[in-house]
Scaffold this motif. Structure first.
Motif, PDB file in Angstrom:
ATOM      1  N   MET A   2       0.993  -1.175  -0.142  1.00 40.47           N
ATOM      2  CA  MET A   2       0.212   0.133   0.047  1.00 40.47           C
ATOM      3  C   MET A   2       0.902   1.244   0.073  1.00 40.47           C
ATOM      4  N   LEU A   3       0.405   1.910  -0.835  1.00 45.01           N
ATOM      5  CA  LEU A   3       1.378   3.662  -0.914  1.00 45.01           C
ATOM      6  C   LEU A   3       0.590   4.526   0.020  1.00 45.01           C
ATOM      7  N   VAL A   4       1.244   5.022   0.924  1.00 48.18           N
ATOM      8  CA  VAL A   4       0.462   5.932   1.863  1.00 48.18           C
ATOM      9  C   VAL A   4       1.237   7.464   1.598  1.00 48.18           C
ATOM     10  N   LEU A   5       0.381   8.210   1.082  1.00 48.54           N
ATOM     11  CA  LEU A   5       0.668   9.756   1.161  1.00 48.54           C
ATOM     12  C   LEU A   5       0.085  10.632   1.749  1.00 48.54           C
ATOM     13  N   SER A   6       0.791  11.709   2.072  1.00 50.60           N
ATOM     14  CA  SER A   6       0.206  13.018   2.788  1.00 50.60           C
ATOM     15  C   SER A   6      -0.211  13.912   2.076  1.00 50.60           C
ATOM     16  N   ARG A   7      -1.483  14.664   1.996  1.00 55.74           N
ATOM     17  CA  ARG A   7      -1.996  15.619   1.263  1.00 55.74           C
ATOM     18  C   ARG A   7      -2.700  16.660   1.868  1.00 55.74           C
ATOM     19  N   LYS A   8      -2.804  17.656   1.804  1.00 58.48           N
ATOM     20  CA  LYS A   8      -3.333  19.170   2.299  1.00 58.48           C
ATOM     21  C   LYS A   8      -4.477  19.271   1.679  1.00 58.48           C
ATOM     22  N   SER A   9      -5.442  20.127   2.241  1.00 56.80           N
ATOM     23  CA  SER A   9      -6.727  20.479   1.401  1.00 56.80           C
ATOM     24  C   SER A   9      -6.053  21.414  -0.112  1.00 56.80           C
ATOM     25  N   ASN A  10      -6.842  21.052  -1.206  1.00 55.86           N
ATOM     26  CA  ASN A  10      -6.749  21.311  -2.342  1.00 55.86           C
ATOM     27  C   ASN A  10      -5.218  20.934  -2.960  1.00 55.86           C
ATOM     28  N   GLU A  11      -4.735  19.680  -2.378  1.00 56.50           N
ATOM     29  CA  GLU A  11      -3.885  19.099  -3.162  1.00 56.50           C
ATOM     30  C   GLU A  11      -4.367  17.716  -3.675  1.00 56.50           C
ATOM     31  N   SER A  12      -3.706  17.255  -4.600  1.00 52.83           N
ATOM     32  CA  SER A  12      -4.164  15.851  -5.372  1.00 52.83           C
ATOM     33  C   SER A  12      -3.221  14.802  -5.584  1.00 52.83           C
ATOM     34  N   ILE A  13      -3.738  13.847  -5.922  1.00 52.41           N
ATOM     35  CA  ILE A  13      -3.088  12.836  -6.478  1.00 52.41           C
ATOM     36  C   ILE A  13      -3.693  12.210  -7.750  1.00 52.41           C
ATOM     37  N   VAL A  15     -12.424  13.297   6.175  1.00 49.54           N
ATOM     38  CA  VAL A  15     -11.884  13.913   4.798  1.00 49.54           C
ATOM     39  C   VAL A  15     -12.641  13.848   3.823  1.00 49.54           C
ATOM     40  N   LYS A  16     -13.011  14.988   3.090  1.00 52.37           N
ATOM     41  CA  LYS A  16     -13.735  14.993   1.588  1.00 52.37           C
ATOM     42  C   LYS A  16     -13.069  15.106   0.623  1.00 52.37           C
ATOM     43  N   ILE A  17     -13.109  14.183  -0.290  1.00 53.88           N
ATOM     44  CA  ILE A  17     -12.452  13.835  -1.226  1.00 53.88           C
ATOM     45  C   ILE A  17     -13.062  14.022  -2.763  1.00 53.88           C
ATOM     46  N   GLY A  18     -12.572  14.587  -3.949  1.00 48.70           N
ATOM     47  CA  GLY A  18     -13.052  14.706  -5.061  1.00 48.70           C
ATOM     48  C   GLY A  18     -12.492  13.837  -6.002  1.00 48.70           C
ATOM     49  N   ILE A  19     -13.185  13.358  -7.186  1.00 43.94           N
ATOM     50  CA  ILE A  19     -12.519  12.334  -7.986  1.00 43.94           C
ATOM     51  C   ILE A  19     -12.779  12.857  -9.532  1.00 43.94           C
ATOM     52  N   ILE A  27      -3.658   9.186 -10.435  1.00 46.04           N
ATOM     53  CA  ILE A  27      -3.597   7.478 -10.794  1.00 46.04           C
ATOM     54  C   ILE A  27      -3.632   7.353 -12.437  1.00 46.04           C
ATOM     55  N   GLY A  28      -2.332   7.117 -12.794  1.00 44.38           N
ATOM     56  CA  GLY A  28      -2.478   6.842 -14.384  1.00 44.38           C
ATOM     57  C   GLY A  28      -2.525   8.404 -14.967  1.00 44.38           C
ATOM     58  N   ASN A  29      -3.004   8.465 -16.061  1.00 46.84           N
ATOM     59  CA  ASN A  29      -2.905   9.849 -16.854  1.00 46.84           C
ATOM     60  C   ASN A  29      -4.208  10.514 -16.669  1.00 46.84           C
ATOM     61  N   ASN A  30      -5.358   9.911 -16.122  1.00 45.64           N
ATOM     62  CA  ASN A  30      -6.665  10.568 -16.422  1.00 45.64           C
ATOM     63  C   ASN A  30      -7.495  10.469 -15.030  1.00 45.64           C
ATOM     64  N   VAL A  31      -6.798  10.021 -13.868  1.00 42.57           N
ATOM     65  CA  VAL A  31      -8.047  10.039 -12.570  1.00 42.57           C
ATOM     66  C   VAL A  31      -7.125  10.854 -11.691  1.00 42.57           C
ATOM     67  N   GLU A  32      -7.840  11.840 -11.178  1.00 39.98           N
ATOM     68  CA  GLU A  32      -7.250  12.697 -10.035  1.00 39.98           C
ATOM     69  C   GLU A  32      -7.922  12.526  -8.893  1.00 39.98           C
ATOM     70  N   ILE A  33      -7.517  12.637  -7.721  1.00 40.89           N
ATOM     71  CA  ILE A  33      -8.146  12.475  -6.162  1.00 40.89           C
ATOM     72  C   ILE A  33      -7.620  13.847  -5.829  1.00 40.89           C
ATOM     73  N   VAL A  34      -8.484  14.659  -5.359  1.00 38.11           N
ATOM     74  CA  VAL A  34      -8.318  16.038  -4.881  1.00 38.11           C
ATOM     75  C   VAL A  34      -8.815  15.985  -3.609  1.00 38.11           C
ATOM     76  N   VAL A  35      -8.039  16.520  -2.361  1.00 36.89           N
ATOM     77  CA  VAL A  35      -8.670  16.384  -1.090  1.00 36.89           C
ATOM     78  C   VAL A  35      -9.261  17.973  -1.144  1.00 36.89           C
ATOM     79  N   LEU A  36     -10.877  18.030  -0.889  1.00 38.15           N
ATOM     80  CA  LEU A  36     -11.489  19.090  -0.655  1.00 38.15           C
ATOM     81  C   LEU A  36     -11.575  19.676   0.592  1.00 38.15           C
TER      82      LEU A  36
END
Length: 74
Positions: free
Chosen positions: A1-12, A30-34, A14-23
């Protein structure tokens, strides 16, 4: 498992076309957007597991052609 730290409005990405955003972060929630193409299915895990369970049950208990025919007569 990959574990990352992100703050609000930062994103991750996945591949070239999926973005996970910490809202936002409120307490232990934690509220996220995809952002993903429409052809990518996105489910909460409990919904995904329920779908898989229903699919397995349907594969084990096939429906007869007579039962399918009755559905079209309704």
């Amino acid at each position: 498992m990959l574990v990352l730290s992100r703050k609000s409005n930062e994103s991750i990405m996945i591949g070239n076309n999926v973005e996970i955003v910490v809202l936002g972060v409120e307490g232990d929630h934690v509220k996220i957007g995809i952002r993903a193409p429409k052809e990518v299915d996105i489910y909460r895990k409990e919904i995904y597991l329920a779908i898989q369970s229903e699919n397995r049950a349907a594969a084990i208990n096939p429906v007869s052609i007579d039962d399918v025919s009755k559905l079209f007569k309704k």
